[in-house]
Design a protein around this motif. Structure first.
Motif, PDB file in Angstrom:
ATOM      1  N   ARG A   1      67.150  42.923  70.686  1.00 18.67           N
ATOM      2  CA  ARG A   1      68.537  43.251  70.366  1.00 18.67           C
ATOM      3  C   ARG A   1      69.245  42.047  69.757  1.00 18.67           C
ATOM      4  N   ILE A   2      68.975  40.855  70.288  1.00 18.62           N
ATOM      5  CA  ILE A   2      69.587  39.638  69.749  1.00 18.62           C
ATOM      6  C   ILE A   2      69.104  39.387  68.329  1.00 18.62           C
ATOM      7  N   THR A   3      67.786  39.446  68.111  1.00 16.10           N
ATOM      8  CA  THR A   3      67.251  39.131  66.786  1.00 16.10           C
ATOM      9  C   THR A   3      67.701  40.133  65.734  1.00 16.10           C
ATOM     10  N   GLN A   4      67.962  41.378  66.158  1.00 17.60           N
ATOM     11  CA  GLN A   4      68.424  42.381  65.210  1.00 17.60           C
ATOM     12  C   GLN A   4      69.920  42.293  64.941  1.00 17.60           C
ATOM     13  N   SER A   5      70.639  41.553  65.779  1.00 10.74           N
ATOM     14  CA  SER A   5      72.095  41.520  65.659  1.00 10.74           C
ATOM     15  C   SER A   5      72.614  40.367  64.807  1.00 10.74           C
ATOM     16  N   VAL A   6      71.768  39.368  64.550  1.00 12.86           N
ATOM     17  CA  VAL A   6      72.185  38.216  63.752  1.00 12.86           C
ATOM     18  C   VAL A   6      71.116  37.881  62.720  1.00 12.86           C
ATOM     19  N   ALA A   7      71.547  37.254  61.641  1.00 16.18           N
ATOM     20  CA  ALA A   7      70.615  36.842  60.594  1.00 16.18           C
ATOM     21  C   ALA A   7      70.052  35.445  60.841  1.00 16.18           C
ATOM     22  N   LEU A   8      70.471  34.814  61.931  1.00 16.99           N
ATOM     23  CA  LEU A   8      70.064  33.446  62.225  1.00 16.99           C
ATOM     24  C   LEU A   8      68.675  33.391  62.866  1.00 16.99           C
TER      25      LEU A   8
END
Length: 252
Positions: free
Chosen positions: A72-79
């Motif tokens: 969920r974290i990796t899909q929520s930001v482009a960083l």
């Protein structure tokens, strides 16, 4: 950016004397808040992720649940997103490889992996931890991602600071062995004496990561010591939840 490009960018951000600042988060909302604030990368803290979901630290939180949060974290930001993966949720190298492949597939481009025996006592012998780190690198090769492996030693965390000077030789021996096993960074949480950190940074080729705590509280000091990465562990979570409780109490 592709996942591989994020991994390469993340590695490039580790510069001796100009540390990458990672204010550890525990959910997608925190990742987005830091992205909006100008963060160059984000990293989870295992203690914070566990506490935020009602678990104790130390791999008490089910791995499947951890991976859902990471995804969920990796899909929520482009960083680039680095994950505190504790002990890899396994002891045996083959199981480490399996689990690390899963965290890479969840979108992580870096992990912390520690040398303490999670849910046990003491540290893994150097040769055993080398085998575990090689298993992490094998997972990265199998997935085709240049995963940033931040090899953490728990020689210093929770031990008497008066003994830390005597442990520097052991720490550097582990750093050398971990570098040979494929590590990209060396994490020394609990070491706060400026002279000791400088000694470590000047005597290993690995980028050095410190945890900002105690009398190690100024980023410019960390930079002067030759640190390449400064993280905050559970500090951000503790500050946020303390503020939450205080704001609620003030309503009365």
């Amino acid at each position: 950016m592709t996942q591989s490009e994020k991994a390469a960018l993340f590695k490039s951000l580790h510069q001796k004397g100009n540390p990458l600042v990672l204010y550890n988060i525990w959910d997608a909302g925190g990742a987005q808040a830091l992205a909006d604030a100008g963060a160059k990368a984000v990293a989870t803290g295992s203690w914070s992720v566990a506490a935020a979901h009602g678990f104790d630290d130390g791999e008490a939180m089910p791995l499947d649940f951890v991976l859902q949060i990471v995804e969920r974290i990796t899909q929520s930001v482009a960083l680039p997103v680095s994950v505190d993966f504790e002990g890899g949720y396994a002891t045996a190298p083959a199981d480490i490889t399996t689990n690390v492949r899963r965290v890479i597939r969840a979108g992580a481009i870096g992990i912390n992996i520690e040398d303490r025996v999670v849910q046990g006592s003491g540290l893994f012998p150097v040769d055993a931890q080398v085998a575990r780190l090689k298993a992490v690198r094998a997972a990265a090769r199998l997935e085709g991602i240049p995963l940033f492996i931040n090899a953490r030693t728990d020689l210093f965390l929770g031990s008497d600071p008066a003994t830390h000077g005597d442990l520097l030789g052991q720490a550097l021996a582990r750093a050398d062995a971990y570098a040979g096993a494929g590590a990209d960074g060396f994490f020394i949480p609990g070491l706060t004496a400026h002279c000791h950190i400088t000694h470590i940074a000047n005597n290993t080729d690995l980028p050095v990561n410190v945890m900002m705590m105690g009398n190690l509280n100024a980023l410019h000091d960390a930079a002067h010591m030759g640190v390449s990465r400064a993280s905050y562990g559970p500090g951000a979570y503790r500050t946020a939840t303390t503020d939450l409780a205080q704001r609620f109490a003030a309503l009365a």
